[in-house]
Design a protein around this motif. Structure first.
Motif, mmCIF file in Angstrom:
data_model
loop_
_atom_site.group_PDB
_atom_site.id
_atom_site.type_symbol
_atom_site.label_atom_id
_atom_site.label_comp_id
_atom_site.label_asym_id
_atom_site.label_seq_id
_atom_site.Cartn_x
_atom_site.Cartn_y
_atom_site.Cartn_z
ATOM 1 N N GLY A 189 63.923 60.490 11.897
ATOM 2 C CA GLY A 189 64.715 61.709 11.984
ATOM 3 C C GLY A 189 64.316 62.671 10.887
ATOM 4 N N GLU A 190 64.579 63.935 11.125
ATOM 5 C CA GLU A 190 64.289 64.941 10.105
ATOM 6 C C GLU A 190 65.408 65.966 10.116
ATOM 7 N N LYS A 191 65.948 66.232 8.930
ATOM 8 C CA LYS A 191 67.021 67.207 8.803
ATOM 9 C C LYS A 191 66.799 67.974 7.507
ATOM 10 N N ASP A 192 66.810 69.271 7.600
ATOM 11 C CA ASP A 192 66.593 70.142 6.447
ATOM 12 C C ASP A 192 65.313 69.774 5.697
ATOM 13 N N GLY A 193 64.275 69.413 6.464
ATOM 14 C CA GLY A 193 62.989 69.074 5.861
ATOM 15 C C GLY A 193 62.898 67.690 5.255
ATOM 16 N N ARG A 194 63.974 66.917 5.345
ATOM 17 C CA ARG A 194 63.971 65.554 4.788
ATOM 18 C C ARG A 194 63.861 64.530 5.907
ATOM 19 N N VAL A 195 62.934 63.595 5.728
ATOM 20 C CA VAL A 195 62.688 62.561 6.732
ATOM 21 C C VAL A 195 63.528 61.334 6.403
ATOM 22 N N SER A 196 64.090 60.727 7.434
ATOM 23 C CA SER A 196 64.803 59.460 7.259
ATOM 24 C C SER A 196 64.553 58.609 8.502
ATOM 25 N N PHE A 197 64.656 57.302 8.307
ATOM 26 C CA PHE A 197 64.449 56.361 9.397
ATOM 27 C C PHE A 197 65.734 55.605 9.660
ATOM 28 N N TRP A 198 65.976 55.321 10.942
ATOM 29 C CA TRP A 198 67.188 54.649 11.397
ATOM 30 C C TRP A 198 66.833 53.644 12.461
ATOM 31 N N LEU A 199 67.604 52.612 12.558
ATOM 32 C CA LEU A 199 67.478 51.658 13.653
ATOM 33 C C LEU A 199 68.694 51.884 14.543
ATOM 34 N N GLN A 200 68.465 52.414 15.718
ATOM 35 C CA GLN A 200 69.556 52.736 16.630
ATOM 36 C C GLN A 200 70.106 51.466 17.279
ATOM 37 N N PRO A 201 71.419 51.408 17.554
ATOM 38 C CA PRO A 201 72.013 50.227 18.189
ATOM 39 C C PRO A 201 71.315 49.807 19.478
ATOM 40 N N ASN A 202 70.901 50.769 20.314
ATOM 41 C CA ASN A 202 70.251 50.382 21.567
ATOM 42 C C ASN A 202 68.883 49.746 21.339
ATOM 43 N N SER A 203 68.345 49.846 20.123
ATOM 44 C CA SER A 203 67.070 49.205 19.788
ATOM 45 C C SER A 203 67.256 47.761 19.318
ATOM 46 N N TYR A 204 68.300 47.532 18.514
ATOM 47 C CA TYR A 204 68.468 46.177 17.964
ATOM 48 C C TYR A 204 69.493 45.326 18.709
ATOM 49 N N GLU A 205 70.397 45.940 19.457
ATOM 50 C CA GLU A 205 71.416 45.183 20.190
ATOM 51 C C GLU A 205 70.862 44.673 21.512
ATOM 52 N N THR A 206 69.941 43.729 21.434
ATOM 53 C CA THR A 206 69.359 43.159 22.645
ATOM 54 C C THR A 206 69.566 41.650 22.628
ATOM 55 N N ASP A 207 69.458 41.039 23.785
ATOM 56 C CA ASP A 207 69.616 39.588 23.881
ATOM 57 C C ASP A 207 68.558 38.852 23.065
ATOM 58 N N GLU A 208 67.378 39.458 22.933
ATOM 59 C CA GLU A 208 66.306 38.839 22.148
ATOM 60 C C GLU A 208 66.730 38.605 20.694
ATOM 61 N N PHE A 209 67.508 39.514 20.127
ATOM 62 C CA PHE A 209 67.890 39.458 18.719
ATOM 63 C C PHE A 209 69.315 38.962 18.484
ATOM 64 N N ARG A 210 70.184 39.085 19.504
ATOM 65 C CA ARG A 210 71.617 38.769 19.355
ATOM 66 C C ARG A 210 71.824 37.287 19.012
ATOM 67 N N GLU A 211 72.452 37.041 17.869
ATOM 68 C CA GLU A 211 72.773 35.680 17.404
ATOM 69 C C GLU A 211 71.557 34.745 17.490
ATOM 70 N N ALA A 212 70.374 35.286 17.260
ATOM 71 C CA ALA A 212 69.124 34.531 17.402
ATOM 72 C C ALA A 212 68.753 33.837 16.085
ATOM 73 N N TRP A 213 69.700 33.082 15.541
ATOM 74 C CA TRP A 213 69.479 32.379 14.271
ATOM 75 C C TRP A 213 68.324 31.391 14.375
ATOM 76 N N ASP A 214 68.064 30.898 15.576
ATOM 77 C CA ASP A 214 66.965 29.950 15.761
ATOM 78 C C ASP A 214 65.607 30.573 15.459
ATOM 79 N N ARG A 215 65.510 31.889 15.460
ATOM 80 C CA ARG A 215 64.256 32.563 15.096
ATOM 81 C C ARG A 215 63.888 32.249 13.645
#
Length: 138
Positions: free
Chosen positions: A104-130
């Motif tokens: 993302g970029e706001k007022d010339g400043r760059v920042s990075f975010w992990l959106q919920p729709n990116s990390y809230e997947t079955d692959e990662f959900r409660e995947a402690w066995d990873r």
């Protein structure tokens, strides 16, 4: 109930240590608010070490990653959201966090975010066995 962000961070840290302990790891939080990993975990025989980064959120929300994603630390990232109601953990590698990060970029400043729709997947959900077991059990 509205929790202070430091309390949310502490709860997520100990929630993660609890789950790692159930997997046979000796899990210890590092110094709070210091740069670096949040938890050091080592196997019962002391031959394997892991660095864990924890991101705790009181609700479903994007995860702030900062101004750069070039030097993400840790062997695994544990994102816990809805901590104050029904905590759910998502287990990712730093490579996956980088790949899924939103720039993302706001007022010339760059920042990075992990959106919920990116990390809230079955692959990662409660995947402690990873992470695997720290006690040598299968």
């Amino acid at each position: 109930m509205k929790l202070d962000s430091q309390i949310v961070g502490n709860a997520g840290l100990y929630f993660t240590c609890y789950h790692l302990s159930l997997l046979g790891w000796n899990a210890m939080p590092t110094a709070r608010n210091a740069r670096g990993i949040d938890i050091v975990a080592y196997s019962r025989d002391g031959k394997r070490y892991l660095g864990i980064q924890v991101k705790s959120l009181s609700k479903q929300a994007p995860v702030p990653l900062g101004a750069s994603i070039e030097n993400l630390m840790g062997d695994f990232w544990v994102i816990i959201n809805k901590l104050s109601s029904e905590p759910t953990a998502f287990i990712l590698t730093p490579h996956e966090v980088k790949r899924l990060a939103h720039r993302g970029e706001k007022d010339g400043r760059v920042s990075f975010w992990l959106q919920p729709n990116s990390y809230e997947t079955d692959e990662f959900r409660e995947a402690w066995d990873r992470i695997g077991r720290g006690d040598g059990a299968a």
